[in-house]
Scaffold this active site. Structure first.
Site, PDB file in Angstrom:
ATOM      1  N   GLU A 114       0.851  -1.200   0.000  1.00 54.17           N
ATOM      2  CA  GLU A 114       0.000   0.000   0.000  1.00 54.17           C
ATOM      3  C   GLU A 114       0.882   1.244   0.000  1.00 54.17           C
ATOM      4  O   GLU A 114       1.996   1.201   0.487  1.00 54.17           O
ATOM      5  CB  GLU A 114      -0.828   0.071   1.299  1.00 54.17           C
ATOM      6  CG  GLU A 114      -1.767  -1.073   1.516  1.00 54.17           C
ATOM      7  CD  GLU A 114      -2.426  -1.028   2.900  1.00 54.17           C
ATOM      8  OE1 GLU A 114      -2.163  -0.083   3.671  1.00 54.17           O
ATOM      9  OE2 GLU A 114      -3.206  -1.948   3.183  1.00 54.17           O
ATOM     10  N   LYS A 116       2.315   4.515   1.556  1.00 54.01           N
ATOM     11  CA  LYS A 116       2.434   5.023   2.922  1.00 54.01           C
ATOM     12  C   LYS A 116       2.135   6.513   2.862  1.00 54.01           C
ATOM     13  O   LYS A 116       2.878   7.285   2.256  1.00 54.01           O
ATOM     14  CB  LYS A 116       3.839   4.787   3.468  1.00 54.01           C
ATOM     15  CG  LYS A 116       4.001   5.268   4.892  1.00 54.01           C
ATOM     16  CD  LYS A 116       5.347   4.845   5.442  1.00 54.01           C
ATOM     17  CE  LYS A 116       5.518   5.163   6.915  1.00 54.01           C
ATOM     18  NZ  LYS A 116       5.084   6.489   7.341  1.00 54.01           N
ATOM     19  N   ASP A 118       1.728  10.282   4.007  1.00 54.50           N
ATOM     20  CA  ASP A 118       2.426  11.168   4.938  1.00 54.50           C
ATOM     21  C   ASP A 118       1.436  12.177   5.499  1.00 54.50           C
ATOM     22  O   ASP A 118       1.438  13.347   5.147  1.00 54.50           O
ATOM     23  CB  ASP A 118       3.566  11.877   4.210  1.00 54.50           C
ATOM     24  CG  ASP A 118       4.507  12.561   5.185  1.00 54.50           C
ATOM     25  OD1 ASP A 118       4.411  12.281   6.395  1.00 54.50           O
ATOM     26  OD2 ASP A 118       5.327  13.378   4.736  1.00 54.50           O
ATOM     27  N   TYR A 226      -7.258   2.950   5.706  1.00 53.87           N
ATOM     28  CA  TYR A 226      -6.618   1.701   5.289  1.00 53.87           C
ATOM     29  C   TYR A 226      -6.504   0.676   6.409  1.00 53.87           C
ATOM     30  O   TYR A 226      -6.200  -0.471   6.170  1.00 53.87           O
ATOM     31  CB  TYR A 226      -5.198   1.978   4.758  1.00 53.87           C
ATOM     32  CG  TYR A 226      -4.371   2.760   5.765  1.00 53.87           C
ATOM     33  CD1 TYR A 226      -4.147   4.115   5.604  1.00 53.87           C
ATOM     34  CD2 TYR A 226      -3.850   2.145   6.902  1.00 53.87           C
ATOM     35  CE1 TYR A 226      -3.445   4.844   6.537  1.00 53.87           C
ATOM     36  CE2 TYR A 226      -3.149   2.867   7.852  1.00 53.87           C
ATOM     37  CZ  TYR A 226      -2.945   4.211   7.658  1.00 53.87           C
ATOM     38  OH  TYR A 226      -2.252   4.936   8.587  1.00 53.87           O
ATOM     39  N   LYS A 314      10.718   3.272   3.001  1.00 57.52           N
ATOM     40  CA  LYS A 314      10.591   4.706   2.731  1.00 57.52           C
ATOM     41  C   LYS A 314      11.404   5.115   1.512  1.00 57.52           C
ATOM     42  O   LYS A 314      12.532   4.665   1.328  1.00 57.52           O
ATOM     43  CB  LYS A 314      11.010   5.512   3.955  1.00 57.52           C
ATOM     44  CG  LYS A 314       9.984   5.382   5.079  1.00 57.52           C
ATOM     45  CD  LYS A 314      10.380   6.204   6.265  1.00 57.52           C
ATOM     46  CE  LYS A 314       9.547   7.393   6.526  1.00 57.52           C
ATOM     47  NZ  LYS A 314       9.982   8.163   7.688  1.00 57.52           N
ATOM     48  N   CYS A 408      19.914  45.369  10.889  1.00 53.79           N
ATOM     49  CA  CYS A 408      18.936  45.100   9.832  1.00 53.79           C
ATOM     50  C   CYS A 408      19.570  45.443   8.478  1.00 53.79           C
ATOM     51  O   CYS A 408      20.122  46.531   8.314  1.00 53.79           O
ATOM     52  CB  CYS A 408      17.685  45.942  10.065  1.00 53.79           C
ATOM     53  SG  CYS A 408      16.550  45.882   8.684  1.00 53.79           S
ATOM     54  N   CYS A 411      17.596  48.791   7.102  1.00 52.54           N
ATOM     55  CA  CYS A 411      17.637  50.112   7.733  1.00 52.54           C
ATOM     56  C   CYS A 411      18.789  50.263   8.723  1.00 52.54           C
ATOM     57  O   CYS A 411      18.924  51.305   9.360  1.00 52.54           O
ATOM     58  CB  CYS A 411      16.313  50.410   8.429  1.00 52.54           C
ATOM     59  SG  CYS A 411      16.056  49.403   9.893  1.00 52.54           S
ATOM     60  N   CYS A 426      14.152  43.082  13.414  1.00 52.25           N
ATOM     61  CA  CYS A 426      14.497  44.492  13.314  1.00 52.25           C
ATOM     62  C   CYS A 426      13.434  45.232  14.117  1.00 52.25           C
ATOM     63  O   CYS A 426      12.252  45.154  13.808  1.00 52.25           O
ATOM     64  CB  CYS A 426      14.463  44.928  11.853  1.00 52.25           C
ATOM     65  SG  CYS A 426      14.417  46.722  11.682  1.00 52.25           S
ATOM     66  N   CYS A 431      11.300  50.890   9.538  1.00 53.46           N
ATOM     67  CA  CYS A 431      12.175  50.207   8.571  1.00 53.46           C
ATOM     68  C   CYS A 431      11.420  50.063   7.241  1.00 53.46           C
ATOM     69  O   CYS A 431      10.297  49.541   7.209  1.00 53.46           O
ATOM     70  CB  CYS A 431      12.543  48.831   9.114  1.00 53.46           C
ATOM     71  SG  CYS A 431      13.337  47.767   7.911  1.00 53.46           S
TER      72      CYS A 431
HETATM   73  S1  IVH Z   1      -0.344   0.314   8.771  1.00 52.66           S
HETATM   74  C1  IVH Z   1       0.073  -1.247  13.395  1.00 52.66           C
HETATM   75  N1  IVH Z   1      -0.535   1.420   6.442  1.00 52.66           N
HETATM   76  O1  IVH Z   1       2.608   5.383   9.086  1.00 52.66           O
HETATM   77  C2  IVH Z   1       0.438  -0.078  12.552  1.00 52.66           C
HETATM   78  N2  IVH Z   1       0.273   2.736   8.249  1.00 52.66           N
HETATM   79  O2  IVH Z   1       5.206   5.239  10.270  1.00 52.66           O
HETATM   80  C3  IVH Z   1      -0.141  -0.275  11.209  1.00 52.66           C
HETATM   81  N3  IVH Z   1       0.761   5.054   7.655  1.00 52.66           N
HETATM   82  O3  IVH Z   1       1.475   4.691  12.333  1.00 52.66           O
HETATM   83  C4  IVH Z   1       0.047   0.895  10.354  1.00 52.66           C
HETATM   84  N4  IVH Z   1       0.174   4.899   5.548  1.00 52.66           N
HETATM   85  O4  IVH Z   1       0.112   6.332  10.823  1.00 52.66           O
HETATM   86  C5  IVH Z   1      -0.186   1.595   7.730  1.00 52.66           C
HETATM   87  N5  IVH Z   1      -0.824   2.288   4.315  1.00 52.66           N
HETATM   88  C6  IVH Z   1      -0.470   2.458   5.586  1.00 52.66           C
HETATM   89  C7  IVH Z   1      -0.002   3.693   6.089  1.00 52.66           C
HETATM   90  C8  IVH Z   1       0.371   3.790   7.427  1.00 52.66           C
HETATM   91  C9  IVH Z   1       0.626   5.710   6.493  1.00 52.66           C
HETATM   92  C10 IVH Z   1       1.251   5.669   8.904  1.00 52.66           C
HETATM   93  C11 IVH Z   1       0.559   5.190  10.156  1.00 52.66           C
HETATM   94  C12 IVH Z   1       1.656   4.549  10.960  1.00 52.66           C
HETATM   95  C13 IVH Z   1       2.855   5.278  10.461  1.00 52.66           C
HETATM   96  C14 IVH Z   1       4.121   4.524  10.736  1.00 52.66           C
END
Ligand code: IVH
Length: 667
Positions: A114, A116, A118, A226, A314, A408, A411, A426, A431
């Site tokens: 999946e 991840k 942010d 998710y 990552k 500054c 000025c 400043c 200014c």
């Molecule tokens: S699963 C038991 N799936 O990333 C923890 N987390 O760095 C299961 N996050 O705490 C987390 N996308 O807040 C999971 N597809 C994804 C995610 C995801 C973002 C976040 C989540 C987690 C953090 C860890």
């Protein structure tokens, strides 16, 4: 490494990591990129493993960062919200795979890959298909109740439709903000002299933790789901099946998941994800690889901090090396000096970068960034590129440490550093750099909205000494304007007319236009409604200010500090003497006193009005809108999916009205 040295380093790392956890989770304002943070954590894990004597007691490696803040009710998750182990290396993915084979006995495990996201982690509870609660991750065990803020996310259905919902379920996901929304809000903040956020994630976490719901309502948040916490009455075998059911319930889910066999296929899916993620509405910083079978997940279990059945891979942020040509210093409206790296233009993550932020003097000293250095620039989730580090191997032999100017640059006034602030300022209110910004802000759309007074004109007016303070705008004569470049009679007359019209602008515009620290447009509206005139506002006590809904202690301090300055009082007197006469309907004079002294609480989704619109109507009729139901509440305005507030209203015998009834009363 010697034991003593390791002990010292472990202590240092724990302290540093805790400090960065606080900046990231509580203040929504991290100082270092994720990768640097992950590096510190990895080093601590290694040391704790190499020196078991040091691997005891309280360590940030053994818990998740804590996002809880005062002002929120806390709630205990039925199933803890854990964190994920993460890695930047393909090799470690193979090690993860081998561990899982050993633990599960399955030679070729099926994984789900999946994106991840942010964003900011959140756990939603639905009971009998109805949304009842949203809680942040907190310390993993207990989080902050942010139900009302999450309820405002329009794309989140407040009831599950389609497949039959279970009796109860905790659904987990991430709250995020689109890039456009991030840029819109940062633009407004900049205009109001407030610090801008480095990326959408920080702004999202700052937003979800706002106590003022009106402020939250003005920022557009999104959510994507998710994960599964506790559930009752849910039949489910796989993570893939879970995504299907989330979609059937019409909940926002990720664009794509990959169900794959073995780690090589997982790796291919990660590459595919990397190639397409730029098109997603949310920022992604990696991929999460999960065992698909929920039974196998149970079997392999979790450590105190993270599950063994999943890992995050990552993506390294894009970086490029370039030369730092100069460090320029910008002076903001409130006099804050911000150092900016002027770079040899370099191509990075799809754009050409020629400037990057250096944050403040402390940051430059910490990284020992010098003019002429080869520097590494990064653009991650960060929309604003940042200088990460210096390539010391290429440092010119004659380079000197950067000396932050004591005066500054505009000025020449000696700069000051206020207590508790990282920035230097400043202090000279006259200014020219500050005057330019202040006049620009005064004339801007969200302030007095003076047509024809754009940046270029302001620049000329200030550099020709025609405008030294805001009041000078109202002293401008036709012949002054005719001197300006590209100014004919017509444009001069138009501008004079626009300035004349601004004399009768609404009071909130003037309050906002003054550029008081901590006072954005929303706060300015609140102040105008309650105080009704600049004089009354100027005399308000700190207690009186805090009593206004939406004004916190910080804003109150900023307002008092502004009016306590004699120069500011004099400026306001001058503005008045020159004919500025803001229109100042107080709340109850604005549209009548139908609801005078009446308190409303809004809950649920209204059929046609947004809650903001309903609030404006109620306030225009002299009523007040508060957030919690008590015996003192006169009306609860309830829409569909109304939750605990409606129940409470009924229990207390508070009159409940719907949108139609409200409109009838107003008519
Ligand atoms: S699963 C038991 N799936 O990333 C923890 N987390 O760095 C299961 N996050 O705490 C987390 N996308 O807040 C999971 N597809 C994804 C995610 C995801 C973002 C976040 C989540 C987690 C953090 C860890």
């Amino acid at each position: 490494m010697e034991f003593e040295e390791a002990r010292r380093r472990v202590g240092e790392l724990r302290q540093t990591i805790e400090q960065h956890d606080r900046l990231y989770f509580q203040e929504s304002n991290p100082e270092i990129p994720d990768r640097e943070y992950d590096g510190l954590k990895a080093e601590l894990v290694r040391l704790e493993a190499a020196f078991p004597e040091l691997d005891q007691g309280d360590s940030p490696t053994r818990r998740v960062g804590d996002d809880r803040l005062p002002g929120f009710a806390t709630y205990r998750h039925r199933v803890p919200m854990q964190s994920l182990d993460n890695t930047y290396s393909e090799e470690e993915l193979h090690a993860f795979h081998q561990r899982l084979i050993r633990a599960s006995g399955d030679e070729n495990p099926i994984y789900v890959v999946e994106p991840k996201i942010d964003g900011v982690a959140v756990s939603l509870t639905f009971e009998e298909g109805r949304f009842i609660r949203a809680v942040t991750r907190g310390n993993g065990v207990q989080g902050d109740d942010v139900t009302e803020n999450v309820r405002g996310i329009r794309s989140l259905p407040k009831a599950l439709s389609g497949a039959t919902p279970p009796a109860m379920i905790e659904i987990r996901g991430e709250i995020y903000m689109t890039t456009e929304e991030f840029q819109r809000i940062n633009g407004l903040r900049e205009e109001a002299g407030q610090a801008v956020y480095a990326n959408p994630r920080n702004l999202t976490s700052g937003t979800i933790k706002l106590l003022d719901r009106r402020e939250v309502a003005q920022r557009h948040l999104e959510i994507v789901l998710y994960g599964l916490g506790h559930s009752e009455g849910l039949k489910l075998e796989t993570q893939e099946g879970y995504h299907e059911i989330l979609r059937e319930w019409n909940l926002p889910t990720v664009e794509k998941i990959w169900t794959v066999e073995g780690i090589d296929e997982a790796w291919a899916a990660i590459q595919e994800l990397d190639a397409m993620r730029e098109g997603f509405a949310y920022a992604t910083d990696g991929a999460v690889i999960k065992l698909n079978s929920l039974a196998l997940q149970q079997e392999v279990g979790a450590t105190a901090k993270s599950p063994r059945w999943a890992i995050a891979y990552k993506f390294a942020a894009e970086r490029a090396e370039t030369v730092l040509r100069a460090i320029s210093i910008q002076v903001g409206r409130t006099g804050v000096l911000t150092p900016v790296a002027e770079l040899e233009p370099v191509h990075l993550a799809g754009t050409t970068v020629s400037r990057a932020t250096l944050h403040n003097a402390g940051e430059i000293a910490r990284k020992d960034v010098r003019v002429g250095d080869a520097v590494l620039v990064e653009k991650a989730g960060e929309i604003i590129p940042a200088v990460i580090e210096v390539n010391l191997a290429k440092r010119p032999s004659d380079s000197k440490p950067f000396e932050f100017p004591a005066n500054c640059p505009i000025c020449a006034t000696p700069t000051v550093q206020l207590e508790g602030e990282v920035a230097r300022r400043c202090p000279n209110l006259d200014c020219p750099a500050q005057v330019r910004r202040r006049v620009g802000h005064f004339a801007s759309k969200q302030s007095l909205d003076i047509d024809g007074l754009g940046e270029a004109v302001v620049d000329q007016l200030v550099s020709r000494d025609l405008v030294k303070r805001l009041s000078d705008l109202y002293r401008l004569k036709r012949e002054d304007l005719l001197e300006l470049e590209k100014f004919g009679e017509k444009s001069a007359d138009n501008l004079l007319r626009a300035i004349e019209i601004s004399k009768t602008a609404e009071l909130w515009r003037v309050i906002h236009g003054l550029g008081i620290q901590q006072v954005g447009a929303t706060t300015a509206r609140d102040l105008a409604r309650v105080f009704g005139s600049l004089d009354e506002l100027a005399d308000a006590t700190p207690e009186g200010l805090v009593a206004v809904e939406g004004i916190g202690e910080k804003s109150a301090e900023g307002i008092r500090a502004y009016f306590d300055l004699e120069a500011n009082r004099a400026l306001i007197d001058e503005l008045m003497a020159l004919g500025l006469k803001p229109e100042s309907p107080k709340g109850d004079e604005a549209g009548g006193s139908l609801f005078e002294g009446k308190t409303f609480v809004l809950t649920g989704t209204l059929p046609s009005l947004t809650r903001d619109e309903a609030r404006v109507k109620i306030e225009a009729a002299g009523g007040r809108v508060t957030s919690s139901v008590s015996r003192k509440t006169d009306f609860v305005l309830a829409g569909s999916d109304a939750g605990s507030k409606l129940t409470k209203a009924r229990k207390l015998g508070v009159e409940v009205v719907d949108e139609d009834r409200l409109m009838e009363m107003l008519a």
